[in-house]
Structures are given as C-alpha cells and as structure tokens.
Design an enzyme around this catalytic site. Structure first.
Site, PDB file in Angstrom:
ATOM      1  N   ASP A   1       3.554  12.377   6.526  1.00 46.35           N
ATOM      2  CA  ASP A   1       3.449  11.097   5.843  1.00 46.35           C
ATOM      3  C   ASP A   1       3.562  11.231   4.333  1.00 46.35           C
ATOM      4  O   ASP A   1       2.591  11.558   3.656  1.00 46.35           O
ATOM      5  CB  ASP A   1       2.100  10.465   6.217  1.00 46.35           C
ATOM      6  CG  ASP A   1       1.930   9.081   5.623  1.00 46.35           C
ATOM      7  OD1 ASP A   1       2.942   8.466   5.239  1.00 46.35           O
ATOM      8  OD2 ASP A   1       0.771   8.615   5.545  1.00 46.35           O
TER       9      ASP A   1
ATOM     10  N   GLY B   1       3.665   8.863   2.461  1.00 42.07           N
ATOM     11  CA  GLY B   1       3.042   7.663   1.907  1.00 42.07           C
ATOM     12  C   GLY B   1       1.534   7.771   1.732  1.00 42.07           C
ATOM     13  O   GLY B   1       0.888   6.775   1.411  1.00 42.07           O
TER      14      GLY B   1
ATOM     15  N   ASP C   1       8.385   6.484   2.056  1.00 46.24           N
ATOM     16  CA  ASP C   1       7.296   6.745   2.997  1.00 46.24           C
ATOM     17  C   ASP C   1       7.787   7.136   4.393  1.00 46.24           C
ATOM     18  O   ASP C   1       8.113   6.280   5.211  1.00 46.24           O
ATOM     19  CB  ASP C   1       6.443   5.463   3.057  1.00 46.24           C
ATOM     20  CG  ASP C   1       5.241   5.609   3.959  1.00 46.24           C
ATOM     21  OD1 ASP C   1       5.008   6.697   4.512  1.00 46.24           O
ATOM     22  OD2 ASP C   1       4.516   4.605   4.113  1.00 46.24           O
TER      23      ASP C   1
ATOM     24  N   THR D   1       6.021   5.468   7.607  1.00 53.89           N
ATOM     25  CA  THR D   1       6.184   4.063   8.007  1.00 53.89           C
ATOM     26  C   THR D   1       7.522   3.931   8.728  1.00 53.89           C
ATOM     27  O   THR D   1       8.533   4.463   8.268  1.00 53.89           O
ATOM     28  CB  THR D   1       6.122   3.151   6.757  1.00 53.89           C
ATOM     29  OG1 THR D   1       4.771   3.125   6.293  1.00 53.89           O
ATOM     30  CG2 THR D   1       6.542   1.720   7.073  1.00 53.89           C
TER      31      THR D   1
END
Ligand SMILES: *[C@@H]1O[C@H](CO)[C@@H](O)[C@H](O)[C@H]1NC(C)=O
Ligand SMILES: *[C@@H]1O[C@H](CO)[C@@H](O)[C@H](O)[C@H]1NC(C)=O
Ligand SMILES: *[C@@H]1O[C@H](CO)[C@@H](O)[C@H](O)[C@H]1NC(C)=O
Ligand SMILES: *[C@@H]1O[C@H](CO)[C@@H](O)[C@H](O)[C@H]1NC(C)=O
Ligand SMILES: *[C@@H]1O[C@H](CO)[C@@H](O)[C@H](O)[C@H]1NC(C)=O
Length: 474
Positions: A109, A111, A299, A302
C-alpha cells in the site's frame, strides 16, 4: 574507491590489533593519531613480513565474523512477486517477521505508512487468516503503545511492537509494526494477514519509520527507490481469484518491464503520501478543468480512482447516457458498457493513458457498467487530504517508481514483456522473502547503528572509519 579502501583495511586493523596489545594511547597532539602506528613500528621489534601476516589474519577474521566478502557490493537490491487478488481488487506481497522467521502476505500500500499484521490474540474477526504469534518470536519486543488506524474501507487496532522484518532480501532488525487484534470485516481477505505501508513516515499512525524508508535512508539499497508493476486480470478470459500480479523491486528498476525513460515528477510538499499535482485529465480527448491543479495520492492499495465531486461529474459529462449510480453504487456512475472510454492523466511530465478495460470497473446489467472513478466529496485537498486518489485502475497502465531522493514518483511505459504478462493464468507465487543481502536497523535517517551479525552496518561503519583514518593519515 572501494579496492583502495579495502586495502587500507589492513592498516586500520593493524592499528586495532596493536592497540589491543595494551600499548599506550597517543598524546593529545592534534592530528596525532598516526603516532601510535609509528610508535608501534619503532618499538615492536617485529619485522614487516610478520606484521603483514598478523594484519591479514586479523582482517580475514573480521571479514568472516561479519560475513563481509572482499569487494562486496556496499548496497543491495531484491524483488518480491506480487499476487493479484480477485481480478485486480487488491495486490499483495510477502514478508517475514520474527525469530524464527514466519512469512505473511500483506497488501502493498503506497497510500499509507504503517506495517501491521493480525496477531494470535485476534478473535473471530481473523478466522482463516495466518496470525503472528509474538510469544513464539524470541526477538519480539512489545513497545506497549496502542495502535489504531482508519482507512476508507475499514479500521484496524492493536499494539505496537518491534521485531526482525525481512523482505526482498533486505532485513531490518528492529522494525516497528503493529500487531492487530481487531480488524473490520472485509479489510482483509485470506490469504492476506496485514498491510505494508509504503508511503512516508510522516503519516505513520504508529509513529514507526516505514520499512522501505529505513532501507532508503540508511543507504542499504543500490538506488534509493522501489518500483511496481501491476498486472491486469479484470478483462482476462478465465481469471482465477489469485493470479501472479506483477513485481515490486527494492533498490532498482527492472528494465525488462518498461520501455523508454522513467519520467520522474517531484512530489508536492513535505513527503507524506506519494502526492503529485494533477496537471491535466482528458476524457475521450476533452480536457476537464474541475480538480486540475489539485493533489493526487498515488496509491497501490486502492482499487479504483477517487476524485472531487465536480471533477467526477465533469468526467462523466463527457460520456453520453451516463448517470450517478444508486444504492450500493452510490458515489459511482453508470454508463453504457458499449462506450469505450479513454482517460489520460498528466502529473507535470508525460501524459499517460488508462485503458478502457480499467475504466470499466464492472457491469451491473447486460447494458450498464460502473466506471472506475468515484466521488469522495468536495475535498479542498491538502497534504493530509489529497483531492484525488489514483489507484490500481490507473497504475496497471504504467511502470511506477517511488524514489526517495529527490522525493518523486516516476512513470514509464510498460514494455511488451510486461504487457504480455497481463491476463496470463499462472501459479500463484509463494512467499518470496529472498536471502538477506543487506540488513539495517531503524535509526530514522542517520547512518545505521552497528549491530552484531548485521553485515550492512558493519560494512558501513568500517568504511566510515577507513575514510576517517585515511584522512587522518594524510
Ligand atoms: C621476518 O619474519 C619472517 C617470518 O617470521 C622471517 O621468515 C624473516 O626471516 C624475517 N625477516 C627479517 C629481516 O628478520
Ligand atoms: C503489549 O503490551 C500491551 C500492554 O501491556 C498489551 O495490551 C498488548 O496486548 C501487548 N501486545 C502484544 C502483541 O503482546
Ligand atoms: C524507529 O524510528 C522512529 C523515528 O525516529 C522512532 O520513533 C521509532 O520508535 C523507531 N522504532 C524502533 C522500533 O526502534
Ligand atoms: C524482471 O522482470 C522479468 C519479467 O517479468 C523477470 O523475468 C525477471 O526475473 C525480472 N528481473 C529482476 C532482476 O527483477
Ligand atoms: C484487456 O484490456 C487490454 C487493455 O485495454 C487489452 O489490450 C486486452 O486486449 C484486453 N484483453 C481482453 C481479453 O479483452
């Protein structure tokens, strides 16, 4: 440089070995640190051949003890194979924690910035997941601070500890991470046990330096960056729930996976998320104006792409017969599946095209489809709340590079090799931790601390001393 420094090692070690014989230390003459060497050679009564022999023995012993090979590369690199979960819904990799090492699958991830895994004290919420058992790791240390994190899609809570963490051939001896005992349903789906945050420490809820950042700041990587290739299965003819999902490389870019040059754009503001400024966005060739100039977080964690209300409306205004979707699809738009939608992005450098296959998130009837862009409200956009979240629907279309210094994100066009890997059914990669080529400890930015058995730290400290010694002796 390196061969010279390594040969200077014998001089340094000679000094160490003679020092250890209890000879008096030098007077405090400024710059007089060469004096012990001279004194010893005058008073020891040994001949040079003999001294050379001792020096070589000492050097070999230290090299063996700390597993340093002559002319060993100072830095390292490694990779980890990614798994594509549920037709591009998520992408995970593997790392290993503890002594003895146990491997876990974690969402990769960019993000967020915390590493966490579910712990053995997690109740029924973690049924079916592999759990980390702190009491079975001899190196686990409980830092006893509580941990909570909230994502768009759920939350996790537990406590912060530290342990050895290894990934892609790198090891951090005291990586801080959270052992989670509460996690909301649907945040994880087996065989994933946690999440590896790959953004910057400034936004770590745990306050711990992210694994990648420790490696980058300590100079452990050949190049202080990591790079990601994400494969596409959403439009494959016969995809399995788990498929080979690409590659994350630490310390290098894999030139087989991209073509042309990597177009780097500096990130906006103080490093937190991997934030770029969205410079332009076109839909079917028409530029939209809403949301342009606003911040966008890059990101990998996502699935889709989120943007401000007016910008999402402007995107679908370019698609005839589209309309806001309702019910569970609230925030998304529907449009006729027969429309092929092409979107291009620019973040200040080159423009990048997102394929229509990624624009089409899913069909909801024989004629209606849901687009990959959704509305997250009228965010003003700041370093703490990006206006846009650019997820996998875009990132599958480029090779992405996350660079430590200058802090930037680079994109490159996918190579034919990379494109040919999309949609190909294959065996799911098993955890690939790699054998450790570089080990560091979390020192938050400065040179790594020496730790016994940690070749990296020792190499660097010896190199540092040699440079210093060489300067003293000049
Ligand atoms: C120096 O030491 C070596 C090894 O002990 C010996 O073979 C050699 O003869 C010595 N040379 C001198 C000049 O004393
Ligand atoms: C760490 O210590 C805290 C406070 O004593 C405790 O609540 C928590 O369960 C411990 N965490 C682990 C992973 O052992
Ligand atoms: C890692 O470094 C950060 C930043 O200095 C520090 O706050 C944290 O406690 C360190 N973690 C460990 C496990 O040493
Ligand atoms: C680079 O990518 C290719 C294509 O997937 C792969 O076969 C190769 O192992 C990778 N090499 C490295 C060094 O990562
Ligand atoms: C999936 O989409 C990509 C990108 O648009 C396209 O090149 C590929 O042919 C599509 N695959 C299938 C099986 O339709």
């Amino acid at each position: 440089m390196i061969p010279n420094l390594v040969s200077a090692a014998s001089v340094l070690l000679l000094w160490f070995s003679l020092e250890a014989c209890g000879a008096p230390t030098t007077s405090s003459t400024p710059g007089g640190l060469t004096i012990p060497l001279r004194m010893r050679s005058l008073t020891s009564g040994r001949n040079l051949t003999e001294l050379g022999h001792i020096a070589k023995g000492q050097r070999d012993a230290v090299m063996n003890k700390y597993a340093i090979q002559p002319l060993r590369r100072k830095r390292s690199s490694g990779y980890n194979l990614i798994v594509d979960q549920q037709y591009d819904s998520g992408y995970y990799g593997s790392l290993a924690i503890g002594t003895p090492l146990t491997s876990f699958n974690v969402i990769l991830d960019t993000g967020s910035s915390d590493l966490w895994v579910v712990g053995s004290s997690c109740g029924s919420a973690c049924n079916g997941l592999s759990m980390f058992n702190p009491s079975s790791s001899s190196t686990f240390k409980n830092l006893t601070s509580p941990f909570t994190i909230q994502y768009g899609s759920g939350a996790a809570a537990g406590s912060i500890g530290q342990d050895v963490v290894e990934m892609a051939g790198f090891s951090v001896s005291n990586q801080g991470f959270a052992v989670v005992d509460e996690v909301t349903a649907n945040l994880l789906s087996a065989p994933v046990s946690g999440l590896l945050g790959l953004a910057w420490g400034a936004i770590a809820a745990s306050g711990q330096t992210p694994f990648w950042q420790t490696l980058a700041s300590s100079g452990a990587m050949d190049s202080a960056l990591f790079a990601v290739q994400l494969r596409r299965y959403s439009n494959a003819s016969n995809p399995n729930a788990l498929e080979p999902g690409g590659q994350i490389s630490l310390g290098y870019t894999n030139s087989s996976l991209y073509t042309g040059s990597i177009d780097y754009v500096d990130i906006s503001g103080t490093p937190s998320y991997w934030l770029l400024t969205l410079q332009s966005l076109t839909v079917q060739g028409t530029a939209i104006t809403a949301g342009i100039g606003a911040t966008a977080a890059i990101d990998t964690g996502t699935t889709n792409i989120a943007g401000p209300t007016d910008a999402i409306a402007a995107i679908f205004a370019q698609i005839p017969n589209s309309s806001p979707a309702t019910g569970q699809w609230s925030g998304y738009y529907q449009y006729p599946c027969s429309t092929t939608v092409t979107v291009t992005f620019s973040f200040g450098g080159q423009s990048w095209t997102m394929s229509p296959a990624d624009f089409m998130y899913t069909s909801i009837s024989t004629t209606e489809c849901i687009g990959a862009f959704f509305d997250i409200g009228s965010t003003a956009g700041s370093s703490t709340t990006p206006s846009w979240i650019i997820g996998d629907a875009f990132l599958k279309n480029v090779y992405s590079v996350f660079r430590y210094s200058p802090a930037s994100v680079g994109f490159a066009a996918l190579s034919d090799v990379s494109l040919a890997e999309n949609g190909v059914n294959g065996a799911v990669p098993s955890p690939t931790i790699g054998s450790v080529a570089a080990a560091v400890s979390n020192t938050s930015g400065a040179a790594p601390r020496v730790s016994f058995g940690l070749a990296r730290g020792v190499v660097q400290v010896i190199m540092g001393l040699l440079v210093t010694m060489t300067l003293w002796m000049l």
